[in-house]
Design a protein around this motif. Structure first.
Motif, PDB file in Angstrom:
ATOM      1  N   SER A   1      39.842  23.730  56.372  1.00 11.66           N
ATOM      2  CA  SER A   1      38.917  23.123  55.406  1.00 11.66           C
ATOM      3  C   SER A   1      39.373  23.418  53.981  1.00 11.66           C
ATOM      4  CB  SER A   1      37.500  23.670  55.596  1.00 11.66           C
ATOM      5  OG  SER A   1      36.953  23.234  56.799  1.00 11.66           O
ATOM      6  N   LEU A   2      39.823  24.644  53.741  1.00 12.47           N
ATOM      7  CA  LEU A   2      40.316  25.039  52.417  1.00 12.47           C
ATOM      8  C   LEU A   2      41.563  24.244  52.035  1.00 12.47           C
ATOM      9  CD1 LEU A   2      40.121  26.998  49.977  1.00 12.47           C
ATOM     10  CD2 LEU A   2      41.634  28.526  51.263  1.00 12.47           C
ATOM     11  N   LEU A   3      42.454  23.998  52.990  1.00 13.64           N
ATOM     12  CA  LEU A   3      43.652  23.200  52.733  1.00 13.64           C
ATOM     13  C   LEU A   3      43.254  21.829  52.170  1.00 13.64           C
ATOM     14  CD1 LEU A   3      46.715  22.765  55.081  1.00 13.64           C
ATOM     15  CD2 LEU A   3      45.621  20.786  54.055  1.00 13.64           C
ATOM     16  N   PHE A   4      42.275  21.191  52.783  1.00 19.88           N
ATOM     17  CA  PHE A   4      41.828  19.886  52.298  1.00 19.88           C
ATOM     18  C   PHE A   4      41.248  19.997  50.890  1.00 19.88           C
ATOM     19  CE2 PHE A   4      42.246  18.806  56.739  1.00 19.88           C
ATOM     20  CZ  PHE A   4      42.674  17.490  56.697  1.00 19.88           C
ATOM     21  N   LYS A   5      40.469  21.042  50.637  1.00 20.49           N
ATOM     22  CA  LYS A   5      39.906  21.237  49.299  1.00 20.49           C
ATOM     23  C   LYS A   5      41.015  21.432  48.273  1.00 20.49           C
ATOM     24  CE  LYS A   5      35.495  23.082  50.728  1.00 20.49           C
ATOM     25  NZ  LYS A   5      34.807  24.288  51.132  1.00 20.49           N
ATOM     26  N   LYS A   6      42.019  22.246  48.610  1.00 18.48           N
ATOM     27  CA  LYS A   6      43.135  22.489  47.697  1.00 18.48           C
ATOM     28  C   LYS A   6      43.911  21.204  47.412  1.00 18.48           C
ATOM     29  CE  LYS A   6      44.134  27.391  48.187  1.00 18.48           C
ATOM     30  NZ  LYS A   6      44.122  27.661  46.750  1.00 18.48           N
ATOM     31  N   GLN A   7      43.944  20.292  48.374  1.00 19.87           N
ATOM     32  CA  GLN A   7      44.625  19.009  48.193  1.00 19.87           C
ATOM     33  C   GLN A   7      43.695  17.938  47.618  1.00 19.87           C
ATOM     34  OE1 GLN A   7      47.936  18.425  48.508  1.00 19.87           O
ATOM     35  NE2 GLN A   7      48.033  20.645  48.796  1.00 19.87           N
ATOM     36  N   ARG A   8      42.479  18.359  47.259  1.00 15.93           N
ATOM     37  CA  ARG A   8      41.472  17.462  46.661  1.00 15.93           C
ATOM     38  C   ARG A   8      41.137  16.276  47.574  1.00 15.93           C
ATOM     39  NH1 ARG A   8      44.198  19.696  42.325  1.00 15.93           N
ATOM     40  NH2 ARG A   8      42.887  20.404  40.607  1.00 15.93           N
ATOM     41  N   LYS A   9      40.997  16.590  48.851  1.00 12.56           N
ATOM     42  CA  LYS A   9      40.620  15.582  49.847  1.00 12.56           C
ATOM     43  C   LYS A   9      39.306  16.000  50.486  1.00 12.56           C
ATOM     44  CE  LYS A   9      44.358  13.153  49.361  1.00 12.56           C
ATOM     45  NZ  LYS A   9      44.356  11.819  48.815  1.00 12.56           N
ATOM     46  N   SER A  10      38.453  15.028  50.724  1.00 17.99           N
ATOM     47  CA  SER A  10      37.164  15.293  51.346  1.00 17.99           C
ATOM     48  C   SER A  10      37.289  15.078  52.857  1.00 17.99           C
ATOM     49  CB  SER A  10      36.126  14.354  50.746  1.00 17.99           C
ATOM     50  OG  SER A  10      34.864  14.614  51.304  1.00 17.99           O
ATOM     51  N   LEU A  11      36.935  16.094  53.615  1.00 17.65           N
ATOM     52  CA  LEU A  11      37.043  16.058  55.077  1.00 17.65           C
ATOM     53  C   LEU A  11      35.659  15.994  55.700  1.00 17.65           C
ATOM     54  CD1 LEU A  11      38.799  16.344  57.671  1.00 17.65           C
ATOM     55  CD2 LEU A  11      38.519  18.823  57.430  1.00 17.65           C
TER      56      LEU A  11
ATOM     57  N   ILE B   1      50.975  13.615  66.677  1.00 19.16           N
ATOM     58  CA  ILE B   1      50.597  12.280  66.218  1.00 19.16           C
ATOM     59  C   ILE B   1      49.234  12.420  65.547  1.00 19.16           C
ATOM     60  CG2 ILE B   1      49.963   9.921  66.856  1.00 19.16           C
ATOM     61  CD1 ILE B   1      51.928  10.095  69.170  1.00 19.16           C
ATOM     62  N   THR B   2      49.132  11.866  64.357  1.00 16.68           N
ATOM     63  CA  THR B   2      47.913  11.958  63.564  1.00 16.68           C
ATOM     64  C   THR B   2      47.308  10.568  63.400  1.00 16.68           C
ATOM     65  OG1 THR B   2      48.852  13.830  62.353  1.00 16.68           O
ATOM     66  CG2 THR B   2      46.987  12.708  61.330  1.00 16.68           C
ATOM     67  N   PHE B   3      46.033  10.453  63.723  1.00 15.35           N
ATOM     68  CA  PHE B   3      45.310   9.194  63.543  1.00 15.35           C
ATOM     69  C   PHE B   3      44.213   9.389  62.494  1.00 15.35           C
ATOM     70  CE2 PHE B   3      46.789   8.706  67.975  1.00 15.35           C
ATOM     71  CZ  PHE B   3      47.442   7.489  67.863  1.00 15.35           C
ATOM     72  N   ASP B   4      44.352   8.715  61.372  1.00 15.49           N
ATOM     73  CA  ASP B   4      43.312   8.721  60.350  1.00 15.49           C
ATOM     74  C   ASP B   4      42.327   7.610  60.712  1.00 15.49           C
ATOM     75  OD1 ASP B   4      41.698   8.601  58.103  1.00 15.49           O
ATOM     76  OD2 ASP B   4      43.358   8.772  56.686  1.00 15.49           O
ATOM     77  N   LEU B   5      41.120   7.975  61.069  1.00 13.48           N
ATOM     78  CA  LEU B   5      40.098   7.026  61.510  1.00 13.48           C
ATOM     79  C   LEU B   5      39.065   6.753  60.415  1.00 13.48           C
ATOM     80  CD1 LEU B   5      39.528   8.690  65.015  1.00 13.48           C
ATOM     81  CD2 LEU B   5      41.099   6.816  64.444  1.00 13.48           C
ATOM     82  N   SER B   6      39.368   7.183  59.206  1.00 18.77           N
ATOM     83  CA  SER B   6      38.433   7.093  58.097  1.00 18.77           C
ATOM     84  C   SER B   6      38.205   5.655  57.658  1.00 18.77           C
ATOM     85  CB  SER B   6      38.973   7.868  56.890  1.00 18.77           C
ATOM     86  OG  SER B   6      39.383   9.152  57.254  1.00 18.77           O
ATOM     87  N   GLU B   7      37.009   5.417  57.182  1.00 20.02           N
ATOM     88  CA  GLU B   7      36.726   4.151  56.525  1.00 20.02           C
ATOM     89  C   GLU B   7      37.097   4.307  55.059  1.00 20.02           C
ATOM     90  OE1 GLU B   7      32.960   2.320  57.291  1.00 20.02           O
ATOM     91  OE2 GLU B   7      32.897   3.122  59.329  1.00 20.02           O
ATOM     92  N   LYS B   8      37.562   3.235  54.467  1.00 22.36           N
ATOM     93  CA  LYS B   8      38.023   3.262  53.074  1.00 22.36           C
ATOM     94  C   LYS B   8      36.941   3.840  52.159  1.00 22.36           C
ATOM     95  CE  LYS B   8      40.289   0.268  49.719  1.00 22.36           C
ATOM     96  NZ  LYS B   8      41.634   0.774  49.678  1.00 22.36           N
ATOM     97  N   GLY B   9      37.358   4.788  51.340  1.00 22.09           N
ATOM     98  CA  GLY B   9      36.444   5.393  50.381  1.00 22.09           C
ATOM     99  C   GLY B   9      35.548   6.472  50.954  1.00 22.09           C
TER     100      GLY B   9
ATOM    101  N   PRO C   1      34.971  10.184  53.353  1.00 24.47           N
ATOM    102  CA  PRO C   1      35.694  11.411  53.702  1.00 24.47           C
ATOM    103  C   PRO C   1      36.530  11.209  54.966  1.00 24.47           C
ATOM    104  CG  PRO C   1      33.419  11.914  53.125  1.00 24.47           C
ATOM    105  CD  PRO C   1      33.533  10.411  53.206  1.00 24.47           C
ATOM    106  N   ILE C   2      37.562  12.012  55.085  1.00 24.30           N
ATOM    107  CA  ILE C   2      38.518  11.884  56.187  1.00 24.30           C
ATOM    108  C   ILE C   2      37.867  12.199  57.529  1.00 24.30           C
ATOM    109  CG2 ILE C   2      40.645  12.846  57.191  1.00 24.30           C
ATOM    110  CD1 ILE C   2      41.547  13.329  54.233  1.00 24.30           C
ATOM    111  N   THR C   3      38.062  11.299  58.473  1.00 24.11           N
ATOM    112  CA  THR C   3      37.728  11.496  59.878  1.00 24.11           C
ATOM    113  C   THR C   3      39.006  11.201  60.636  1.00 24.11           C
ATOM    114  OG1 THR C   3      35.438  10.800  59.566  1.00 24.11           O
ATOM    115  CG2 THR C   3      36.316  10.685  61.811  1.00 24.11           C
ATOM    116  N   ALA C   4      39.441  12.145  61.491  1.00 21.76           N
ATOM    117  CA  ALA C   4      40.752  11.974  62.119  1.00 21.76           C
ATOM    118  C   ALA C   4      40.859  12.705  63.444  1.00 21.76           C
ATOM    119  CB  ALA C   4      41.842  12.478  61.172  1.00 21.76           C
TER     120      ALA C   4
ATOM    121  N   HIS D   1      49.547  15.519  56.617  1.00 18.65           N
ATOM    122  CA  HIS D   1      49.685  14.060  56.767  1.00 18.65           C
ATOM    123  C   HIS D   1      48.412  13.366  56.289  1.00 18.65           C
ATOM    124  CE1 HIS D   1      53.520  13.058  58.457  1.00 18.65           C
ATOM    125  NE2 HIS D   1      53.382  13.829  59.522  1.00 18.65           N
ATOM    126  N   LEU D   2      47.263  13.904  56.670  1.00 13.54           N
ATOM    127  CA  LEU D   2      45.986  13.301  56.283  1.00 13.54           C
ATOM    128  C   LEU D   2      45.736  13.409  54.782  1.00 13.54           C
ATOM    129  CD1 LEU D   2      43.885  14.586  59.279  1.00 13.54           C
ATOM    130  CD2 LEU D   2      44.531  12.202  58.828  1.00 13.54           C
TER     131      LEU D   2
END
Length: 144
Positions: free
Chosen positions: A27-37, A67-75, A77-80, A114-115
């Motif tokens: 979770s911290l990795l995503f925060k450091k990369q400024r991505k919402s998970l 293999i990574t699948f990003d299942l997020s809807e545009k705009g 937070p990341i769901t994968a 990747h995400l």
């Protein structure tokens, strides 16, 4: 999202200790990369299982470790979902003379990166990905 859901699912057994710490750090990795998970599912599986996914969804006929699948809807937070071959992780640990635990963490962080937008298709991208993996592996060793 403040409290993302991160799950580890095991279709094949592999030792993954300190799971709560690993989830907090991811979770911290995503925060450091400024991505919402929002939600992240890791699925640990066999070579054969991942090869089937590779063929069916990516039309590739070769083994891979992740293999990574990003299942997020545009705009949103990341769901994968991230599928990891425990067979490849074990082989990579032997081939790179790396402890299994470290190689497993490397692949877990690799999928998260990747995400966050990091790629590894070109030599330059791969070098940057390795640099980021090493950065987060070092941070994780100090993370409490």
């Amino acid at each position: 999202m403040n409290n993302p859901t991160i799950r580890f699912n095991f279709l094949e057994p592999i030792s993954l200790v300190d799971r709560t710490r690993l989830k907090r750090f991811t979770s911290l990795l995503f925060k450091k990369q400024r991505k919402s998970l929002a939600e992240l599912q890791y699925v640990f599986c066999s070579d054969a299982y991942l090869l089937d996914i590779n063929r069916q969804f990516l039309h590739h006929d070769f083994y891979t470790d992740i293999i990574t699948f990003d299942l997020s809807e545009k705009g949103q937070p990341i769901t994968a979902e991230i599928y990891i071959s425990v067979d490849r992780v074990r082989d990579n640990a032997l081939n790179f003379d790396s402890p299994l635990k470290r190689e497993l963490h490397r692949v877990i962080f690799h999928g998260a990166l990747h995400l966050c937008g990091f790629k590894d298709k070109t030599a330059k991208e791969e070098l940057e990905m390795r640099k980021m993996e090493d950065k987060y592996l070092a941070l994780y060793e100090r993370f409490t």
